[in-house]
Design a protein around this motif. Structure first.
Motif, mmCIF file in Angstrom:
data_model
loop_
_atom_site.group_PDB
_atom_site.id
_atom_site.type_symbol
_atom_site.label_atom_id
_atom_site.label_comp_id
_atom_site.label_asym_id
_atom_site.label_seq_id
_atom_site.Cartn_x
_atom_site.Cartn_y
_atom_site.Cartn_z
ATOM 1 N N VAL A 171 -4.778 0.511 -9.261
ATOM 2 C CA VAL A 171 -3.440 0.848 -8.754
ATOM 3 C C VAL A 171 -2.914 -0.263 -7.845
ATOM 4 C CG1 VAL A 171 -2.092 2.521 -7.427
ATOM 5 C CG2 VAL A 171 -3.933 3.306 -8.919
ATOM 6 N N ASP A 172 -3.827 -0.900 -7.091
ATOM 7 C CA ASP A 172 -3.406 -1.986 -6.188
ATOM 8 C C ASP A 172 -2.936 -3.203 -6.974
ATOM 9 O OD1 ASP A 172 -4.076 -0.796 -3.578
ATOM 10 O OD2 ASP A 172 -6.117 -0.829 -4.357
ATOM 11 N N ILE A 173 -3.517 -3.415 -8.145
ATOM 12 C CA ILE A 173 -3.092 -4.545 -8.985
ATOM 13 C C ILE A 173 -1.715 -4.236 -9.579
ATOM 14 C CG2 ILE A 173 -3.738 -6.032 -10.925
ATOM 15 C CD1 ILE A 173 -5.675 -6.052 -8.467
ATOM 16 N N ASP A 221 0.831 -1.201 0.000
ATOM 17 C CA ASP A 221 0.000 0.000 0.000
ATOM 18 C C ASP A 221 0.870 1.257 0.000
ATOM 19 O OD1 ASP A 221 -2.768 0.600 -0.038
ATOM 20 O OD2 ASP A 221 -2.562 1.514 1.939
ATOM 21 N N ASN A 222 2.156 1.078 -0.196
ATOM 22 C CA ASN A 222 3.078 2.211 -0.159
ATOM 23 C C ASN A 222 2.919 3.069 -1.402
ATOM 24 O OD1 ASN A 222 5.193 3.969 -0.070
ATOM 25 N ND2 ASN A 222 6.717 2.431 0.507
ATOM 26 N N LYS A 223 2.357 4.263 -1.227
ATOM 27 C CA LYS A 223 2.056 5.113 -2.380
ATOM 28 C C LYS A 223 3.315 5.606 -3.074
ATOM 29 C CE LYS A 223 -2.378 6.630 -0.544
ATOM 30 N NZ LYS A 223 -3.232 7.749 -0.192
ATOM 31 N N GLN A 224 4.435 5.658 -2.340
ATOM 32 C CA GLN A 224 5.667 6.158 -2.947
ATOM 33 C C GLN A 224 6.141 5.236 -4.064
ATOM 34 O OE1 GLN A 224 6.774 9.188 -2.096
ATOM 35 N NE2 GLN A 224 4.962 9.186 -0.795
ATOM 36 N N GLU A 225 5.830 3.956 -3.950
ATOM 37 C CA GLU A 225 6.304 3.010 -4.961
ATOM 38 C C GLU A 225 5.518 3.113 -6.259
ATOM 39 O OE1 GLU A 225 5.969 -0.846 -3.333
ATOM 40 O OE2 GLU A 225 7.276 -0.445 -1.628
ATOM 41 N N LYS A 226 4.304 3.648 -6.177
ATOM 42 C CA LYS A 226 3.397 3.575 -7.317
ATOM 43 C C LYS A 226 3.135 4.966 -7.887
ATOM 44 C CE LYS A 226 1.418 -0.696 -5.627
ATOM 45 N NZ LYS A 226 0.280 -1.395 -5.074
ATOM 46 N N ILE A 227 4.066 5.420 -8.713
ATOM 47 C CA ILE A 227 3.926 6.736 -9.339
ATOM 48 C C ILE A 227 3.314 6.520 -10.714
ATOM 49 C CG2 ILE A 227 5.153 8.760 -10.186
ATOM 50 C CD1 ILE A 227 7.362 8.005 -8.093
ATOM 51 N N PHE A 228 2.148 7.099 -10.933
ATOM 52 C CA PHE A 228 1.495 6.963 -12.233
ATOM 53 C C PHE A 228 0.915 8.322 -12.618
ATOM 54 C CE2 PHE A 228 -1.502 6.064 -8.905
ATOM 55 C CZ PHE A 228 -2.668 6.722 -9.283
#
Length: 705
Positions: A296-298, A3-10
């Motif tokens: 985003v979670d996928i 759930d770390n938002k920093q990892e998922k930049i879109f």
């Protein structure tokens, strides 16, 4: 799924109205008659899409838009729609519960991120529930469970949870508890927020009252809360630390932790409702928003490079290269062929050119439609994470990827069960022949479990499907939609052939008719394998006795001969072939000669091995009043059925029987069971396995052939 938002930049397109994090792609799935479509109708009403409530039993449900669905009161085709709840976009697919339409569930789950599994509070875990549950696990789809029909006599919320744990091996954890049951079901207790939620019926349940938990339910809520915290603590470090320190987590800590546990399939949150009585559906919507995944979670979308077959992946986002999966084809009488697709990355724009890697051909996205059951809304752009339909894709079938030509990817497709029942059809007039073939072609494009072929011996057109109801609906659609009248033969069972023992063969195919001849020589052995093994072929030729370019044609010959059958024309299954040796002629050998030699060798080896017929066995669950049980058990036995399980405690005065019965003995079973129980018994069935046909019956089948 971190759930770390920093990892998922879109990056999102400027025209997007709802953030990708606030999108939910969900399906409603369950056994037939558990209340899926009624739940979907209530969701649309409370989300403001519909301004009046549709009812399945009145034939007015939005999601059951086909005439056949309205007449029968069942869902036949998965219907897609879009609605908003608390600033979240929910793309919703209502799937069928009847086993004959299991392909609709399969392809829907492939493109969904989460699912709501609906359980009848009286029937609890039923056979088709187990099937759709397995399908969801196959595609790693996180699930929220809804125990519906809490207003019915015999409703048992806690019994349903126990059955989920026992039959589905699910870590089912209630997040809502029922206030009252049966006729006294009044609302839900929100375990996480420690509140009681009531629904006022005079407002169609749209008016919710939130109050303090009644004193008589305080202990139950406290026990459920501790159980919830314990289950989440097992998989979440933050909650674990608080739990070990004997502290209870706050709502702000617990909700994200429940979400993480749900996404990891470590727990299945359970809600309760009576969708028909308009109580509890809003709580389910809250749970969907709080606990089911967004695209985003996928995050990672896995596929392969169409040129090399090497694995590759990309992640979600509007600024990524476009890639989408076509999961459903539908023939619309107004706009023609509709291709439903889920966009995994990038943006689809009206008129853009895309590549179909399977065919290697370019296709043009004509009109883009946001579907609402069978009505539609034109869109210029469809964004990453959304589900929509396109007009204008000509050579696209279910499971095809569409992507950018200069950045291609093939996404994982889906698999479908083999048809188990066939009938012969012929047009009533010779003038309808072309119309019939065109209509059958269109229907087989729509439905991967519906197939058509011509019988070489009789010249008949044979259509095959998943059950009597499936073929009945197909024939009904031929008349209503395609205006083709046809005659049908008696239903036929799709048997399989299998080997008795290992054998070998030494076959030469030689033809000499002046000029260049044909020469192919194959030596091989064949071994029967366990059920589900399929057909495997191994090349053990050494020393160049058969050149490598002729091995593939031999394999093709073996597979074609197996598909056509050896004994009576049914497919030969579950065996292993070793290609051991052979010889070739430098001038006369060809791919065709070795293909024919491979086919001949398989047939010779199979005849030496001895053949047996296998028949499809159905898992049948019958629920009947106790007084009719003796007659029904006798009927099952007379149909060569075997009783696997009996459960007298299912409902007061009713007993459940689980039996394995050959499909060939089940034609007309619906009429027989009604007559034996004066219409009070019900049954459901699904394919279980293949089993050897008794010799006396095998001999009769051989005589007919």
């Amino acid at each position: 799924m971190s759930d770390n938002k920093q990892e998922k930049i879109f990056h999102e397109a400027p025209g997007r109205k709802v953030s990708l994090r606030d999108v939910r792609n969900i399906g409603i799935m369950a056994h037939i008659d558990a209340g899926k479509t009624t739940v979907s109708e209530r969701i649309l009403y409370y989300c403001g899409v519909n301004y009046k409530l549709g009812e399945v039993h009145e034939g007015t449900a939005t999601m059951d838009w086909m005439e056949q669905e309205q007449e029968r009161g069942i869902t036949i085709t998965s219907a897609a729609t879009t609605c908003m709840w608390k600033n979240h976009r929910i793309n919703l697919i209502d799937t069928p519960g009847h086993v004959d339409f299991t392909a609709e569930v399969e392809r829907s789950l492939r493109v969904l991120d989460g699912a709501v599994a609906v359980f009848c509070s009286v029937g609890k875990v039923q056979p088709q529930t187990e099937t759709v549950w397995r399908q969801a696990q196959k595609y790693h789809v996180p699930i929220i469970a809804l125990v519906n029909k809490m207003d019915r006599t015999g409703a048992d919320f806690y019994g349903a949870i126990e059955e989920m744990k026992f039959k589905l091996h699910a870590n089912a954890v209630p997040i809502y508890l029922p206030i009252g049951k049966e006729a006294d079901f009044a609302g839900c207790i929100d375990v996480v927020n420690n509140k009681a939620v009531y629904f006022d019926g005079d407002e169609n349940g749209a008016k919710m009252r939130v109050e303090e938990v009644p004193a008589e339910y305080a202990e139950k809520r406290e026990e459920a809360f501790r159980n919830l915290v314990e289950c989440v603590a097992e998989v979440d470090e933050e909650v674990m630390e608080l739990f070990l320190a004997d502290e209870m987590p706050s709502v702000e800590v617990l909700v994200p932790a429940i979400r993480r546990a749900t996404l990891a399939a470590s727990i299945v949150p359970v809600c309760c409702a009576s969708a028909f009585k308009k109580k509890g559906v809003q709580c389910v919507l809250d749970a969907v928003v709080d606990y089911l995944p967004s695209p985003v979670d996928i995050w990672d979308i896995h596929g392969s490079n169409p040129a090399t077959g090497e694995p590759m992946s990309r992640h979600v986002g509007d600024m990524q290269p476009f890639a989408a999966l076509v999961f459903k084809i539908m023939n619309d009488p107004f706009v023609g062929k509709l291709s439903f697709f889920r966009i995994y990355s990038g943006v689809a724009q009206r008129g853009m050119t895309v590549l179909n890697p399977r065919t290697g051909k370019r296709e043009r996205l004509g009109r883009l439609l946001q579907m609402h059951a069978n009505s539609r809304e034109e869109r210029d752009e469809i964004y990453s994470g959304d589900i929509a339909a396109a007009v204008g894709l000509k050579n696209v079938t279910t499971g095809d990827t569409i992507c950018l030509e200069d950045d291609p990817i093939v996404l994982e497709a889906m698999s479908f069960p083999e048809p188990v029942i066939s009938v012969a059809v012929e047009p009533k007039s010779s003038g309808d022949r072309d119309k019939l073939y065109k209509a059958l072609g269109a229907l087989s494009d729509e439905d991967p479990t519906f197939t058509m072929r011509s019988d070489e011996e009789t010249g008949q057109t044979i259509i095959s499907g998943m059950g009597e109801l499936h073929l009945e609906i197909i024939l009904d659609r031929l008349v209503r939609e395609f205006k083709v009248e046809c005659n049908t033969g008696a239903p036929q069972v799709a048997y399989r052939e299998a080997l008795e023992k290992p054998a070998d063969a030494d076959c030469k195919f030689v033809r000499q008719s002046g000029g260049r001849g044909q020469y192919g020589h194959v030596i091989m052995d064949i071994t029967p394998m366990p059920a589900g093994h399929g057909i495997t072929i191994e090349n053990k030729v050494v020393g160049g006795r058969i050149p490598k370019e002729y091995i593939k044609p031999i394999e093709n010959g073996i597979r074609e001969a197996a598909a056509g059958g050896v004994m009576v024309g049914y497919p030969l299954i579950d065996f292993h072939v070793n290609i051991l040796d052979g010889s070739y002629h430098p001038v006369d050998s060809s791919e065709m000669a070795f293909k024919i030699a491979g086919s001949m060798a398989l047939k010779e080896a199979a005849r030496k091995a001895g053949m047996m017929l296998l028949e499809p066995i159905m898992k049948v669950e019958v629920t009947s009043p106790d007084e009719n049980m003796g007659d029904l058990i006798g009927d099952v036995t007379s149909r060569r059925g075997i009783i696997v399980e009996m459960n007298s405690s299912a409902q007061g005065g009713f007993t459940k029987i689980l039996a394995h019965i050959p499909l060939s003995e089940l034609f007309g079973y619906a009429t027989a069971i009604r007559s034996l129980s004066r219409g009070r018994a019900s049954y459901s069935m699904e394919p279980s396995h293949f089993e050897r046909v008794p010799k006396s019956i095998q001999d009769k089948i051989m005589e007919k052939k």
